[in-house]
Design an enzyme around this catalytic site. Structure first.
Site, PDB file in Angstrom:
ATOM      1  N   ALA A  28      54.433  68.778   3.177  1.00  0.00           N
ATOM      2  CA  ALA A  28      53.791  67.957   2.143  1.00  0.00           C
ATOM      3  C   ALA A  28      54.854  67.785   0.909  1.00  0.00           C
ATOM      4  O   ALA A  28      55.612  68.843   0.889  1.00  0.00           O
ATOM      5  CB  ALA A  28      52.422  68.189   1.684  1.00  0.00           C
ATOM      6  N   GLU A  29      55.056  66.676   0.388  1.00  0.00           N
ATOM      7  CA  GLU A  29      55.891  66.646  -0.645  1.00  0.00           C
ATOM      8  C   GLU A  29      55.946  67.648  -2.083  1.00  0.00           C
ATOM      9  O   GLU A  29      56.773  68.061  -2.592  1.00  0.00           O
ATOM     10  CB  GLU A  29      55.766  65.269  -1.435  1.00  0.00           C
ATOM     11  CG  GLU A  29      56.340  63.930  -0.633  1.00  0.00           C
ATOM     12  CD  GLU A  29      55.181  63.528   0.347  1.00  0.00           C
ATOM     13  OE1 GLU A  29      54.625  64.389   0.924  1.00  0.00           O
ATOM     14  OE2 GLU A  29      55.088  62.395   0.316  1.00  0.00           O
ATOM     15  N   ASN A  30      54.504  67.892  -2.203  1.00  0.00           N
ATOM     16  CA  ASN A  30      54.287  69.091  -3.093  1.00  0.00           C
ATOM     17  C   ASN A  30      54.676  70.493  -2.813  1.00  0.00           C
ATOM     18  O   ASN A  30      54.480  71.359  -3.333  1.00  0.00           O
ATOM     19  CB  ASN A  30      52.912  69.129  -3.547  1.00  0.00           C
ATOM     20  CG  ASN A  30      52.019  69.240  -2.633  1.00  0.00           C
ATOM     21  OD1 ASN A  30      52.223  69.225  -1.376  1.00  0.00           O
ATOM     22  ND2 ASN A  30      50.847  69.705  -2.835  1.00  0.00           N
ATOM     23  N   SER A  42      61.496  71.155  -2.179  1.00  0.00           N
ATOM     24  CA  SER A  42      60.811  70.247  -1.175  1.00  0.00           C
ATOM     25  C   SER A  42      61.582  69.051  -0.782  1.00  0.00           C
ATOM     26  O   SER A  42      61.729  68.767   0.228  1.00  0.00           O
ATOM     27  CB  SER A  42      59.134  69.832  -1.648  1.00  0.00           C
ATOM     28  OG  SER A  42      58.696  69.154  -0.803  1.00  0.00           O
TER      29      SER A  42
END
Lengths: 225, 255
Positions: free
Chosen positions: A51-53, A93
């Site tokens: 996930a991007e986070n 990320s």
């Protein structure tokens, strides 16, 4: 479809794309329809969801009341961590996104063009937009899959010759699933690969805004690999 | 003995923020969002701010009355936002930002999320600019400098230095060494590295010097100038479970 539309349900659409994921792939799912890909039973295949986070290796959504309030996926949903998960900050990320470590990203879209361009961050005439991580992912993931409805709410095709609204990235889409079927972007144009049960080739052609390469026999959308 | 970085309250920690400051706010969805500092800055009232964050709100997983950048905008404190979302993520979501933006009362710079993170990292790393493949061939790249490396086109992006970073962390020792928990890390260390002054809201009681092993520090204290311990609710603001939020929203709409 839950809303009575023809063809595949959203879960069936995502199941079909998820069948394409290979053992060991790092997968990033966009918010909306694509998140349903994580419900697919991958059997013995190991899939790492990013996930991007900065969450690498998240698992299923948490049950109500069991949420870890420090942990969400890119859609802000509370998730679990699989054994072996790791966490990095946002720059790392996206560093792993830009350096080509995402094997596939599955994104939603408003339009996909026959040349592989797609648009998903800004509607026609809209001021401002919502990019999130889509431009980084689309430009850099090894494969870009799109999951979307065959037509808009007004019945207009989403598969088009050229995008009419601002694009997210050019020439990047490999595979598109809609409720009507599975489409591939090839060097010769857009090809119909598989068709949804209950949908005719004529219906697909009538709801597609570009030329389609159609084999003499179109197999049904695979329901299980 | 250097002056303590620990402030007794959020109003004291933000008291001197001048008009026109460039402030970066950590957080992704509600996780790691400095909601107590947002609230204190809204009360403090500094105007003409440039606010940098992933979005102007925290997504759907937060109460509608939670303090975010939306509160500062509605308070007429914000001149410009720099975000990866400048439109609602769902058609049903109503943003104060959108209202101000439609009326031309606020400027907005829309940046891909990875570019935003890297512009902050670059500012914190002494790098004035860099090239990225994101947004090449899109409306965002129109009229801007690109360059081809190894046959591929890249877009020039500049570092994004901040005057202040407002962040939230899980643990801190008295020197400001920080640890974040799970996805709380997100933009928080990057905002701090890009800023001249970093103000942190800390969830757990301050730890004594040496209590955090040097190998386990996520952000060294040299990036941190001010810290405040988040009091327990209701005085302090804390993220809540979706079930609790839904209950409160139902009560709110019944009123």
């Amino acid at each position: 479809m839950s809303d009575g539309a023809k063809g595949l349900s959203r879960q069936q659409m995502c199941d079909r794309l998820a069948m394409e994921f290979e053992d060991g792939w790092v997968v990033n799912l966009g918010i909306g329809i694509p998140t349903l890909c994580s419900n697919f039973d991958f059997g013995d295949k190991q899939i790492i969801f990013h996930a991007e986070n900065g969450v690498i290796g998240y698992g299923p959504l948490t049950g109500a009341g069991k949420e870890d309030l420090h942990l969400v996926n890119a859609g802000g949903q509370h998730v679990t961590l699989n054994p072996g998960a790791a966490i990095v900050h946002h720059a790392d990320s996206f560093g792993l996104i830009r350096s080509g470590r995402i094997d596939v990203t599955v994104l939603g879209a408003y339009e996909v063009a026959e040349n592989g361009d797609f648009a998903n961050w800004k509607m026609a005439g809209q001021k401002g937009g919502g990019i999130g991580g889509a431009m980084d992912l689309a430009a850099c993931a090894k494969h870009v899959f799109v999951a979307m409805e065959q037509v808009t709410r007004n019945g207009r095709p989403r598969l088009v010759e050229r995008c009419a609204i601002p694009v997210t990235a050019k020439g990047v889409v490999n595979l598109v699933i809609t409720n009507y079927g599975l489409f591939a972007i090839t060097p010769d144009g857009m090809a119909l690969r598989e068709i949804a049960p209950g949908v005719s080739v004529d219906e697909v052609k009538a709801t597609t805004g570009c030329n389609l390469l159609i084999p003499s026999e179109v197999p049904p959308v695979k329901s299980r690999s | 003995m250097p002056k303590s970085k620990v402030f007794a309250s959020f109003p004291e920690a933000v008291a001197d923020i001048p008009d026109g400051s460039v402030i970066g706010f950590g957080g992704f969805a509600v996780v790691g969002m400095p909601i107590n500092l947002y609230e204190a800055l809204a009360k403090q009232g500094a105007k003409g701010l440039t606010c940098v964050s992933n979005g102007t709100r925290g997504g759907s997983t937060m109460p509608s009355d939670a303090p975010t950048m939306e509160g500062l905008i509605g308070n007429d404190q914000v001149a410009k936002v720099i975000c990866s979302f400048t439109a609602p993520t769902r058609a049903s979501q109503k943003l104060v930002f959108s209202e101000y933006y439609q009326k031309g009362l606020i400027e907005a710079e829309l940046v891909p999320q990875g570019t935003l993170a890297e512009r902050l990292r670059a500012a914190g790393a002494g790098i004035p600019a860099f090239y990225t493949p994101a947004a090449v061939g899109t409306e965002l790249a129109e009229g801007r400098e690109t360059r081809v490396f190894n046959g591929r086109e890249y877009l020039l992006e500049e570092a994004l230095p901040l005057d202040y970073a407002f962040i939230r962390a899980w643990q801190a020792d008295s020197s400001g060494n920080l640890r974040f928990r799970r996805s709380q890390r997100n933009f928080n260390p990057l905002m701090a590295m890009a800023a001249k002054v970093t103000i942190v809201e800390v969830e757990e009681d301050f730890l004594p010097l040496g209590a955090i092993d040097p190998d386990d520090v996520h952000l060294p204290g040299i990036y941190v100038q001010r810290m405040v311990k988040v009091p327990p609710p209701p005085e302090g603001r804390w993220p809540q479970r979706p079930g609790e939020i839904a209950k409160q929203e139902a009560e709110r709409s019944a009123r």
